[in-house]
Design an enzyme around this catalytic site. Structure first.
Site, mmCIF file in Angstrom:
data_model
loop_
_atom_site.group_PDB
_atom_site.id
_atom_site.type_symbol
_atom_site.label_atom_id
_atom_site.label_comp_id
_atom_site.label_asym_id
_atom_site.label_seq_id
_atom_site.Cartn_x
_atom_site.Cartn_y
_atom_site.Cartn_z
ATOM 1 N N ASP A 1 0.871 -1.182 0.000
ATOM 2 C CA ASP A 1 0.000 0.000 0.000
ATOM 3 C C ASP A 1 0.907 1.232 0.000
ATOM 4 O O ASP A 1 1.099 1.879 1.020
ATOM 5 C CB ASP A 1 -0.888 -0.040 1.250
ATOM 6 C CG ASP A 1 -1.807 1.173 1.336
ATOM 7 O OD1 ASP A 1 -1.883 1.935 0.361
ATOM 8 O OD2 ASP A 1 -2.433 1.354 2.397
ATOM 9 N N SER A 2 1.444 1.548 -1.164
ATOM 10 C CA SER A 2 2.465 2.590 -1.243
ATOM 11 C C SER A 2 1.869 3.942 -1.599
ATOM 12 O O SER A 2 0.710 4.052 -1.968
ATOM 13 C CB SER A 2 3.475 2.207 -2.316
ATOM 14 O OG SER A 2 2.841 2.254 -3.576
HETATM 15 N N1 AG3 Z 1 -1.963 5.039 -1.059
HETATM 16 C C1 AG3 Z 1 -1.754 6.093 -2.023
HETATM 17 C C2 AG3 Z 1 -2.428 5.943 -3.337
HETATM 18 C C3 AG3 Z 1 -1.931 6.932 -4.327
HETATM 19 C C4 AG3 Z 1 -2.648 8.232 -4.311
HETATM 20 N N2 AG3 Z 1 -2.096 9.112 -5.292
HETATM 21 C C5 AG3 Z 1 -2.397 10.421 -5.403
HETATM 22 N N3 AG3 Z 1 -3.295 10.963 -4.652
HETATM 23 N N4 AG3 Z 1 -1.797 11.123 -6.300
HETATM 24 C C6 AG3 Z 1 -3.039 5.250 -0.191
HETATM 25 C C7 AG3 Z 1 -2.798 4.875 1.199
HETATM 26 C C8 AG3 Z 1 -4.063 4.437 1.844
HETATM 27 N N5 AG3 Z 1 -3.843 3.472 2.847
#
Ligand code: AG3
Length: 283
Positions: A155-156
């Site tokens: 979950d990056s």
């Molecule tokens: N992980 C990030 C997803 C990417 C979002 N990208 C963006 N807003 N440009 C979400 C973490 C949730 N646990």
């Protein structure tokens, strides 16, 4: 006076949410962390100005990144979660009574602290006794693991900044090695829609295809991420996400979900033609 949060989705597109209040702002060793409250989306967490989650739509992302691999693997007991310091993935995982151990590797301790304080609905299961938190770079942590996990959930953040290493060939190779012979890795796979995101998505797909015998992509609708159309990668040593899926068995667990269901599981792997073409181009 009006206060708005704005994320730049492309050089020509911005996405804004009207803010009621800024609840927290701080800098860790790794990034800037902000929490806002809003009428439309409830509270939300941003890292370096990028939207991570909102109270209103996080269930979509967290259910899809968790229940898809957990329902395909016949007996997932030992789980590794990388990133996810907000606790959303852990919340979904702890609902499985069969899970024995969850290792959460988060680079930034402050994300966990801030989430526990301001996002109680996502960070609510981080104290479960099966959860072990390691504050460490996931890339380094996983180098030491061999034949250990049934499922790995990555979950990056986006593929720049602290999360960059989680999109490399080396990292996917380490994940392969860290999994048992029938293990599954799922990752957040960016969006196919805007050019820059699509290029990042293709790069990571290519590297996963080179690392795993089965590599599929599935989609979900996430209103607060760029374009609202988001992808996840499903990489696996043995199980096919649709052919080896037993929806009836998952339904028997009786878990109540708001987005994920057994029909949607299969449907999520049916992708629009332009996305299929992008994936085929790098396969
Ligand atoms: N992980 C990030 C997803 C990417 C979002 N990208 C963006 N807003 N440009 C979400 C973490 C949730 N646990």
């Amino acid at each position: 006076m009006e206060l708005w949060f704005t994320e730049r989705h492309t050089p020509n597109v911005k996405f804004s949410i009207k803010v009621d209040r800024q609840l927290y702002s701080g800098n860790s060793e790794f990034q800037r962390i902000d929490i806002f409250s809003s009428k439309e989306f409830g509270r939300f967490l941003t890292l370096d100005g990028y939207m991570m989650l909102t109270e209103k739509d996080e269930f979509i992302y967290h259910e899809m990144i968790t229940h898809v691999p957990m329902s395909v693997h016949p007996n997932p007991k030992n789980i590794l979660v990388i990133g996810a310091g907000d606790g959303g993935v852990v919340r979904e995982l702890t609902r499985y009574t069969t899970v024995e151990n969850i290792d959460l590797v988060e680079i930034d301790e402050l994300v966990v602290e801030v989430s526990k304080k301001y996002l109680p609905t996502t960070a609510c299961r981080l104290d479960d006794e099966r959860v072990h938190i390691y504050y460490e770079d996931g890339v380094k942590f996983i180098r030491r693991c061999e034949d250990k996990y049934d499922v790995i959930i990555v979950d990056s953040t986006d593929p720049f900044g602290p999360g960059e290493g989680l999109f490399t060939k080396e990292f996917y190779g380490s994940c392969f090695k860290a999994l048992h012979e029938d293990g599954i890795m799922v990752n957040q796979h960016e969006s196919p829609f805007y050019d820059e995101d699509a290029a990042a998505m293709q790069r990571s797909h290519k590297r996963i295809v080179e690392s795993f015998p089965i590599s599929k992509v599935y989609q979900a609708h996430i209103p607060t991420y760029p374009s609202g159309h988001w992808l996840f990668g499903f990489a696996s040593k043995k199980y096919h996400p649709v052919r080896d899926y037993n929806g009836t068995k998952w339904s028997m667990l009786g878990l109540h979900t708001r987005y994920y269901n057994t029909q949607l599981h299969t449907g999520a792997f049916a992708l629009p033609n332009y996305v299929e073409e992008m994936l085929r181009d790098v396969e």
